[in-house]
Enzyme design. Sequence first.
Site, PDB file in Angstrom:
ATOM      1  N   ASN A 198      48.391  78.754  27.677  1.00  0.00           N
ATOM      2  CA  ASN A 198      49.900  78.529  27.913  1.00  0.00           C
ATOM      3  C   ASN A 198      49.982  77.559  28.777  1.00  0.00           C
ATOM      4  O   ASN A 198      51.147  76.621  28.536  1.00  0.00           O
ATOM      5  CB  ASN A 198      50.616  79.665  28.090  1.00  0.00           C
TER       6      ASN A 198
ATOM      7  N   GLU B 295      44.468  86.399  37.689  1.00  0.00           N
ATOM      8  CA  GLU B 295      46.119  86.119  37.035  1.00  0.00           C
ATOM      9  C   GLU B 295      45.937  86.596  35.745  1.00  0.00           C
ATOM     10  O   GLU B 295      45.710  86.057  34.775  1.00  0.00           O
ATOM     11  CB  GLU B 295      46.361  84.631  37.301  1.00  0.00           C
TER      12      GLU B 295
ATOM     13  N   CYS C  64      53.137  84.489  31.275  1.00  0.00           N
ATOM     14  CA  CYS C  64      52.606  85.885  31.803  1.00  0.00           C
ATOM     15  C   CYS C  64      53.748  86.437  32.567  1.00  0.00           C
ATOM     16  O   CYS C  64      53.734  87.920  32.400  1.00  0.00           O
ATOM     17  CB  CYS C  64      51.380  85.506  32.403  1.00  0.00           C
TER      18      CYS C  64
ATOM     19  N   GLU D 288      47.925  82.527  43.814  1.00  0.00           N
ATOM     20  CA  GLU D 288      47.917  81.412  43.739  1.00  0.00           C
ATOM     21  C   GLU D 288      49.241  80.849  44.365  1.00  0.00           C
ATOM     22  O   GLU D 288      50.142  81.279  44.665  1.00  0.00           O
ATOM     23  CB  GLU D 288      48.046  80.889  42.100  1.00  0.00           C
TER      24      GLU D 288
HETATM   25  P1  NAD Z   1      41.985  85.346  27.166  1.00  0.00           P
HETATM   26  O1  NAD Z   1      42.032  86.379  28.126  1.00  0.00           O
HETATM   27  O2  NAD Z   1      41.823  85.469  25.647  1.00  0.00           O
HETATM   28  O3  NAD Z   1      41.284  83.932  27.604  1.00  0.00           O
HETATM   29  C1  NAD Z   1      41.413  83.525  29.019  1.00  0.00           C
HETATM   30  C2  NAD Z   1      40.283  82.736  29.325  1.00  0.00           C
HETATM   31  O4  NAD Z   1      39.105  83.536  29.558  1.00  0.00           O
HETATM   32  C3  NAD Z   1      39.953  81.580  28.162  1.00  0.00           C
HETATM   33  O5  NAD Z   1      39.521  80.485  28.947  1.00  0.00           O
HETATM   34  C4  NAD Z   1      38.762  82.237  27.514  1.00  0.00           C
HETATM   35  O6  NAD Z   1      37.803  81.445  26.917  1.00  0.00           O
HETATM   36  C5  NAD Z   1      38.169  82.981  28.773  1.00  0.00           C
HETATM   37  N1  NAD Z   1      37.250  84.344  28.607  1.00  0.00           N
HETATM   38  C6  NAD Z   1      37.163  85.293  27.458  1.00  0.00           C
HETATM   39  N2  NAD Z   1      36.329  86.336  27.590  1.00  0.00           N
HETATM   40  C7  NAD Z   1      35.596  85.714  28.806  1.00  0.00           C
HETATM   41  C8  NAD Z   1      34.390  86.477  29.543  1.00  0.00           C
HETATM   42  N3  NAD Z   1      34.100  87.723  29.248  1.00  0.00           N
HETATM   43  N4  NAD Z   1      34.062  85.885  30.561  1.00  0.00           N
HETATM   44  C9  NAD Z   1      34.672  84.758  30.973  1.00  0.00           C
HETATM   45  N5  NAD Z   1      35.459  84.054  30.392  1.00  0.00           N
HETATM   46  C10 NAD Z   1      36.293  84.761  29.188  1.00  0.00           C
HETATM   47  O7  NAD Z   1      43.533  84.877  27.472  1.00  0.00           O
HETATM   48  P2  NAD Z   1      44.742  83.946  26.673  1.00  0.00           P
HETATM   49  O8  NAD Z   1      44.795  84.433  25.630  1.00  0.00           O
HETATM   50  O9  NAD Z   1      43.763  82.573  26.800  1.00  0.00           O
HETATM   51  O10 NAD Z   1      45.642  83.821  27.504  1.00  0.00           O
HETATM   52  C11 NAD Z   1      46.945  84.737  27.504  1.00  0.00           C
HETATM   53  C12 NAD Z   1      46.677  85.760  28.558  1.00  0.00           C
HETATM   54  O11 NAD Z   1      46.762  85.138  29.748  1.00  0.00           O
HETATM   55  C13 NAD Z   1      47.983  86.709  28.476  1.00  0.00           C
HETATM   56  O12 NAD Z   1      47.686  88.047  28.739  1.00  0.00           O
HETATM   57  C14 NAD Z   1      48.937  86.117  29.667  1.00  0.00           C
HETATM   58  O13 NAD Z   1      49.653  87.003  30.368  1.00  0.00           O
HETATM   59  C15 NAD Z   1      47.610  85.828  30.603  1.00  0.00           C
HETATM   60  N6  NAD Z   1      48.331  84.569  31.704  1.00  0.00           N
HETATM   61  C16 NAD Z   1      48.458  85.056  32.856  1.00  0.00           C
HETATM   62  C17 NAD Z   1      48.937  84.240  33.903  1.00  0.00           C
HETATM   63  C18 NAD Z   1      49.163  84.523  35.214  1.00  0.00           C
HETATM   64  O14 NAD Z   1      49.095  83.631  36.107  1.00  0.00           O
HETATM   65  N7  NAD Z   1      49.224  85.718  35.788  1.00  0.00           N
HETATM   66  C19 NAD Z   1      49.271  82.808  33.332  1.00  0.00           C
HETATM   67  C20 NAD Z   1      49.008  82.675  32.279  1.00  0.00           C
HETATM   68  C21 NAD Z   1      48.537  83.292  31.210  1.00  0.00           C
END
Ligand code: NAD
Length: 489
Positions: free
Chosen positions: A155, A252, A286, A463
């Site tokens: 995002n 996060e 998020c 962060e």
């Molecule tokens: P996701 O969890 O599908 O993927 C996040 C990242 O993790 C990607 O780069 C992915 O390739 C990697 N990944 C996936 N499985 C992994 C594993 N087993 N080991 C290591 N890396 C792995 O999330 P998304 O769909 O990319 O993003 C959306 C989510 O992120 C939402 O839940 C959102 O709330 C959260 N988010 C949180 C914040 C925050 O600061 N709290 C900010 C932005 C998004």
Amino acid sequence: MTLRAQPKASHFIDGEYVEDDAGSVIESIYPATGEIIARLHAATPAIVEKAIASAKRAQPEWAAMSPTARGRILKRAADIMRERNRELSELETLDTGKPIQETIVADPTSGADSFEYFGGIAAAGLNGSYIPLGGDFAYTKRVPLGVCVGIGAWNYPQQIACWKGAPALAAGNAMVFKPSENTPLGALAIAEILHEAGLPKGLYNVIQGDRETGPLLVNHPDVAKVSLTGSVPTGRKVAAAAAGNLKHVTMELGGKSPLIVFDDADIDSAVGGAMLGNFYSTGQVCSNGTRVFVQRKIKAEFLKRLKARTEAIAIGDPMDEATQLGPMVSWAQRDKVLSYIEKGKAEGARLVTGGGIPNNVSGEGYYVQPTVFADVTDEMTIAREEIFGPVMCVLDFDDEAEVIARGNATEFGLSAGVFTADLTRAHRVVDQLEAGTLWINTYNLCPVEIPFGGSKQSGFGRENSLAALEHYSELKTVYVGMGPVQAPY
Ligand code: NAD
């Protein structure tokens, strides 16, 4: 044919672009049209090794530099980012589909703030302490962790690459960053800029990959810390893997945050806050306040103004500066959001506006209408699960104690907000809400000066702010004996 956002190569390691065609293909798609704008390769194990080895080799010399000298490079990177704000914002729009109206004020600029802030405080924020012990004394030093891994969500690709990179580098670490496979482009541009600013080779490496690649980084024995921005299920996996050899972790993760509007609130401000907290970045934030609790007395007026303002949102071409709402990041995310909207309808929520696909945009784009449901109840799926799209749930409430209990009745604990004219109540309520980042009479503002992060299943670690420097360093304590050793034998 050259694709319009094709980078020189997939990865950036040891100060240069690197390719390994053996990695599986990652297609970068412009979400507004479905056009393939770049074709990259996921990192092979050899690329992962190369990136970590380069970071490991470069880190000790970087850590030995004065924090001021490190900071100077980060601040130069901030300046370059600001000079190239337009170009970087267009890239971010291509990567994510977010409207240029947003990216130009919220993405590279936020990344630049991060380099500027951590460049500036590196020298003052890493001091240790002196502890007098009678004749003896001790002192503490804040030392870097070594090689840190950053894993990003899709995002805010550039912001996340900077929010992790800036404090890690300021504290004397090296970073290997893996962007989301949906948005592979922004982090490469950040790596280039850091090196142009004078960052020595190997300290900020970017490798591409997906859920198969992430574990290669997380499980690597030379990695000291993992900072993940992603969903709760991924967070659980990454934290469990990192626990295998006791790595430091920052998580996060997702949220389902309550935004509470009391009946004495300024209604226009509350409507504006709720819209920012649900529709900005097409709802892919998020910390969004996706459960909007509105006190019953103002419900009708709140919904009337909300409906009018939501229906006036300009949806369309993200490169048009008048556009306020772009597409979802991917077809899969669009489908997921549409299926939540169908669940909302099926479970009896009242559709106030939206609820489908806008009719003024190309069918190839991943668009969803900004959607408002009213009469949502706590047990409905749309009130419990993170949708990560432009879907606002409005719930009714009667009194303060009730709304606090309902606001807290979730596994998540990322954020929360309160709109009220009664400041005593505002502080009393935020004090009881279970969240890491809270807002009073505003929503979703996250300047670099304030800590950002979650509680409960939304994660741990912070962060931004001085707190982030602490999460990218550890204390070393030195006891100094000033007299002869008193041994009993
Ligand atoms: P996701 O969890 O599908 O993927 C996040 C990242 O993790 C990607 O780069 C992915 O390739 C990697 N990944 C996936 N499985 C992994 C594993 N087993 N080991 C290591 N890396 C792995 O999330 P998304 O769909 O990319 O993003 C959306 C989510 O992120 C939402 O839940 C959102 O709330 C959260 N988010 C949180 C914040 C925050 O600061 N709290 C900010 C932005 C998004």
